[in-house]
Write an enzyme that holds these catalytic residues in place. Structure first.
Site, mmCIF file in Angstrom:
data_model
loop_
_atom_site.group_PDB
_atom_site.id
_atom_site.type_symbol
_atom_site.label_atom_id
_atom_site.label_comp_id
_atom_site.label_asym_id
_atom_site.label_seq_id
_atom_site.Cartn_x
_atom_site.Cartn_y
_atom_site.Cartn_z
ATOM 1 C CD GLU A 90 58.015 48.326 64.682
ATOM 2 O OE1 GLU A 90 58.924 48.797 63.968
ATOM 3 O OE2 GLU A 90 56.877 48.078 64.241
ATOM 4 C CG ASP A 133 49.765 39.833 54.977
ATOM 5 O OD1 ASP A 133 50.959 39.701 54.642
ATOM 6 O OD2 ASP A 133 49.377 40.709 55.762
ATOM 7 N N GLY A 188 44.653 46.477 50.370
ATOM 8 C CA GLY A 188 45.910 46.639 51.092
ATOM 9 C C GLY A 188 47.056 46.967 50.150
ATOM 10 C CG PHE A 189 51.178 47.602 51.614
ATOM 11 C CD1 PHE A 189 51.517 48.903 51.319
ATOM 12 C CD2 PHE A 189 51.282 47.175 52.926
ATOM 13 C CE1 PHE A 189 51.938 49.786 52.301
ATOM 14 C CE2 PHE A 189 51.706 48.038 53.928
ATOM 15 C CZ PHE A 189 52.037 49.341 53.619
ATOM 16 N N GLY A 192 40.545 43.234 47.859
ATOM 17 C CA GLY A 192 41.446 43.713 48.897
ATOM 18 C C GLY A 192 42.161 44.989 48.521
ATOM 19 C CB VAL A 210 34.712 39.426 48.920
ATOM 20 C CG1 VAL A 210 34.764 38.092 48.197
ATOM 21 C CG2 VAL A 210 34.831 40.568 47.920
#
Length: 413
Positions: free
Chosen positions: A166, A296, A13-14, A11, A79
């Protein structure tokens, strides 16, 4: 089989990107695997969908992130399976990779809560692909309505959290400022934005003052709120609420929550809320050695044992902390329990308006000052100078001129 990597990170991501970057700078050999060759800045995806900023502002090539870090190798691959006990993963082409430490930061997928029709008809907003697909669909609906082929161009946003608020605010601003300018006032009068959630108030994690400000601001933008009513079904022509109310809509945006993806649920690791892994205080998975779960994909707790929200700041900090513990694993050191620095919450509610509750003491800001704080924080978090410059340019042009900053290229289908 990969025999050179000391750590595999699944992953980009962050959490995964931060962990790989921290480890690579310490000389650890890392293999970072992601289905995409770019890191996506998820907090601004709704602005891509609303044509306020372009994809290039929220997506940065992963190889450019690690260009100066020789220890990190980026592999673009999906994956498909995780063998936690062996600290190994298998990719879609059948290749198997194994290392001393496995970091699972595979993100999440939308949670439709088994709502009939939601997966088939609703537009989630969790990836760049989601945002561009939604953006093209919104443009297509307006074009069709402008030709007189549809009675309205209404949008329903499901989810009253920050993403839903938002998104609803950005779309309502488009209706208020852009549709009359580029189409006609008559078409704008036929466009409505609805915000729906089963909880009684918007931004439930925020204070009552922030909630009241948000409700008032959304109302001034023309957003119609349907709070305290869950969605019982989603169709191509709208949604039905729990009380039987039918809201006709050409587009339904799903911002109703996330859950762990298939590779997590089939990993054999013990799962908690949302199918995520309840990690130990040091961010390792229970019952196996050498496996960390971040972002997450994990249910992470603070020092008091309270579960932390699925926020970019939690993911980023967990990635950095896990890197320290992994370095300790590899060098004979001692792991330390994760200590989260609570920076608070923020949500934009249209141009010049936002709510912010900063730090553990929850210093409350509403209006322009919160808006400036929101801009500053998100600009600082954007990865890469080019991404920051593109976002800043788009914000300046869009907020000053009330014009779309980006051209949408794509098919509504």
């Amino acid at each position: 089989m990969d025999d050179t990597s000391q750590v595999i990170v699944v992953g980009g991501g962050f959490a995964g990107m931060t962990a790989a970057e921290e480890l690579g700078r310490k000389g650890i050999q890392v293999l970072l695997i992601d289905a995409n060759n770019y890191h996506q800045f998820q907090p601004l995806l709704y602005q891509v969908a609303a044509s306020q900023i372009g994809v290039s502002a929220v997506a940065r090539p992963l190889r450019s992130v690690f260009r100066g870090i020789k220890g990190v190798r980026v592999l673009t691959a999906e994956v498909t399976a995780i063998d936690a006990a062996a600290r190994a993963v298998t990719t879609a082409d059948g290749s198997r990779y194994q290392a001393r430490i496995l970091v699972i930061a595979a993100g999440a997928v939308p949670n439709f809560f088994n709502t009939p029709g939601a997966e088939e008809h609703a537009y989630p907003l969790y990836s760049v692909a989601d945002a561009t697909r939604l953006s093209a669909a919104l443009t297509g609906v307006l074009d069709t309505a402008d030709r007189g082929q549809a009675g309205n161009a209404d949008v329903v946003v499901v989810g009253g959290g920050p993403t839903g608020v938002e998104t609803a605010g950005a779309l309502a601003e488009n209706v208020k400022y852009l549709v009359p300018k580029y189409f006609s006032p008559e078409l704008a009068a036929r466009c409505h934005v609805h915000l729906v959630d089963m909880v009684p108030r918007v931004l439930m994690a925020f204070s009552a003052k922030s909630q009241e400000y948000t409700r008032d601001r959304l109302g001034k933008l023309g957003v119609q709120l349907h709070m305290g009513q869950g969605v019982t079904d989603v169709r191509a022509d709208g949604v039905t609420l729990a009380d039987g109310t039918v809201i006709p809509a050409r587009i339904v945006v799903w911002a109703g929550g996330l859950q762990a993806g298939k590779i997590i649920t089939e990993s054999g690791l013990p799962q908690g809320k949302g199918g995520r892994i309840d990690v130990l205080p040091d961010l390792t998975a229970p019952g196996v050695d050498g496996v960390y779960v971040l972002g997450d994909a994990a249910n992470i707790t603070d020092a008091a044992g309270a579960k932390l929200p699925q926020l970019g700041s939690v993911a980023q900090q967990s990635g950095k902390w896990a890197a320290r513990n992994i370095y300790a694993d590899l060098t004979g050191g001692t792991r330390r329990p994760f200590a989260y620095w609570d920076k608070g919450y923020m949500a934009m509610v249209g141009r010049g308006a936002a709510v912010a509750e900063l730090g553990r003491k929850r210093i409350q800001l509403q209006g322009p000052l919160a808006f400036v704080s929101w801009l500053g924080v998100h600009l600082a978090l954007l990865p890469g100078f080019q991404q920051k410059a593109r976002a800043l340019s788009s914000w300046a042009a869009g907020y000053v001129t009330h014009s779309p900053s980006q051209v949408v290229v794509g098919r509504p289908d």
